[in-house]
Design an enzyme around this catalytic site. Structure first.
Site, mmCIF file in Angstrom:
data_model
loop_
_atom_site.group_PDB
_atom_site.id
_atom_site.type_symbol
_atom_site.label_atom_id
_atom_site.label_comp_id
_atom_site.label_asym_id
_atom_site.label_seq_id
_atom_site.Cartn_x
_atom_site.Cartn_y
_atom_site.Cartn_z
ATOM 1 C CG ASP A 146 1.998 4.155 0.912
ATOM 2 O OD1 ASP A 146 1.506 5.046 0.206
ATOM 3 O OD2 ASP A 146 1.349 3.545 1.777
ATOM 4 N NE ARG A 205 -6.322 6.654 1.630
ATOM 5 C CZ ARG A 205 -6.750 5.484 1.148
ATOM 6 N NH1 ARG A 205 -7.881 5.390 0.446
ATOM 7 N NH2 ARG A 205 -6.038 4.397 1.355
ATOM 8 N N GLY A 206 -3.924 6.622 -1.486
ATOM 9 C CA GLY A 206 -3.596 5.262 -1.885
ATOM 10 C C GLY A 206 -2.500 5.329 -2.931
ATOM 11 C CB ALA A 207 0.909 3.890 -3.074
ATOM 12 C CG ASN A 266 1.100 0.282 4.749
ATOM 13 O OD1 ASN A 266 0.736 0.710 3.657
ATOM 14 N ND2 ASN A 266 0.265 -0.295 5.590
ATOM 15 C CE LYS A 267 -1.757 6.309 5.829
ATOM 16 N NZ LYS A 267 -1.316 7.668 5.439
#
Length: 339
Positions: free
Chosen positions: A228, A49-51, A238-239
């Site tokens: 993101d 995970r993580g863009a 974003n999250k």
């Protein structure tokens, strides 16, 4: 391909391995990503995970598949399958656009390998530039609040927002970091807390709903988050929960900063309303699962709304810290992100 190691990715003997971020911090398990189906499964399950990291993992896999003899046509099909794995993360799209160009070269195997390694090295370098530019904005004795996870687990380098905090800590400017647990998947409580502990940065874990109380008490000097996708008008996806923090920060006059690489910009996206928002499984909200097992607390028939991301309007953001430097609201109003 040469042996490669980041916090969350490994290439050993021409094979891609990913660190299972769903098992952290209790377990440190490395899982193989031998094919497109396996990597897409890891992305959907948020084991990777993580863009930035998603884009890098997809690029490395394509390069390795080419080295293992996959045809140009099959690689093109695999690329498009990977592109659809995480629709909100524009880094994935940008990286795969570069890999698609490499695929057109006569020696596409060598071109894909070189481009994938170049993307990893670029990410390491731009993370460092983001971290150093952002740390200049951190005042001595700062109490910072962050959301989700934006460190080495989500990138090939020191990270984005968490990289800023790490470099500011090295400069002796961080008194404490408030870590949002980040419901529903607890990336803050599981991953950011673990990373800060490894770095020796003082932190305290809070539930997401405690941020307002802390700001009201004057216990937060700035909020730092990642992104993101950044639209042409400066809106940020974003999250989920980022928008709430931005509203709170605006009300309490707390600076709210976004740290992200240039690859997160999407000039073709006019505003946040045009950003696709991934909807995730109800089970993430009705209970919890991890290395400890699974627990459900909601009724079996509970209806659930579970977007993975939200959009923070540019008007709530104090500054965008990119690898090219700090972008102000005035810069954005003058078309800095419009391409």
């Amino acid at each position: 391909m040469q042996t490669l190691q980041t916090t969350s990715l490994r290439v050993v003997d021409n094979k891609l391995w990913i660190l299972d971020q769903q098992a952290l911090p209790q377990q440190k398990n490395w899982l193989p990503a031998d094919n497109t189906e396996a990597l897409v499964g890891h992305i959907h399950a948020l084991r990777v995970r993580g863009a930035p990291l998603i884009g890098l993992s997809a690029s490395l896999l394509l390069a390795l598949l080419a080295e293992h003899g996959m045809t140009r046509d099959a690689l093109g099909q695999a690329l498009e399958v990977l592109r659809a794995a995480r629709p909100t993360a524009v880094n994935l799209m940008n990286n795969l656009d570069r890999m698609k160009q490499a695929l057109t070269q006569p020696d596409f195997v060598a071109a894909l390998g070189a481009e994938a390694l170049r993307l990893v090295q670029e990410d390491r370098e731009l993370c460092e530039r983001i971290a150093r530019a952002g740390s200049e904005l951190v005042k001595p004795g700062s109490r910072l609040l962050t959301h989700c996870n934006t460190g080495g687990l989500a990138t090939a380098g020191v990270g984005t927002a968490l990289g800023v905090i790490a470099r500011a800590h090295e400069a002796g400017k961080v008194a404490n970091v408030w870590v949002d647990e980040t419901r529903p998947l607890l990336q803050g409580g599981r991953l950011t807390a673990w990373e800060l502990g490894e770095l020796g940065v003082p932190y305290q874990l809070i539930t997401d709903s405690m941020a307002a109380s802390l700001m009201a008490q004057g216990q937060v000097d700035a909020v730092w988050v990642g992104a993101d996708r950044i639209a042409a008008n400066g809106d940020v996806a974003n999250k989920i929960g980022t928008y709430s923090l931005a509203v709170l920060a605006k009300f309490h006059n707390v600076p709210f900063y976004v740290a992200a690489p240039q690859t997160t910009l999407d000039p073709a996206c006019p505003n946040g309303a045009a950003i696709p928002i991934e909807q995730r499984a109800a089970a993430e909200v009705t209970g919890v699962a991890g290395s400890f097992g699974a627990v459900q607390w909601a009724p079996e028939d509970a209806r659930v709304y579970n977007p993975a991301f939200d959009v923070t309007p540019a008007a709530l953001i104090s500054g965008w810290v990119l690898d090219s430097g700090v972008v102000t609201p005035e810069d954005v109003a003058n078309g800095r992100f419009a391409g």
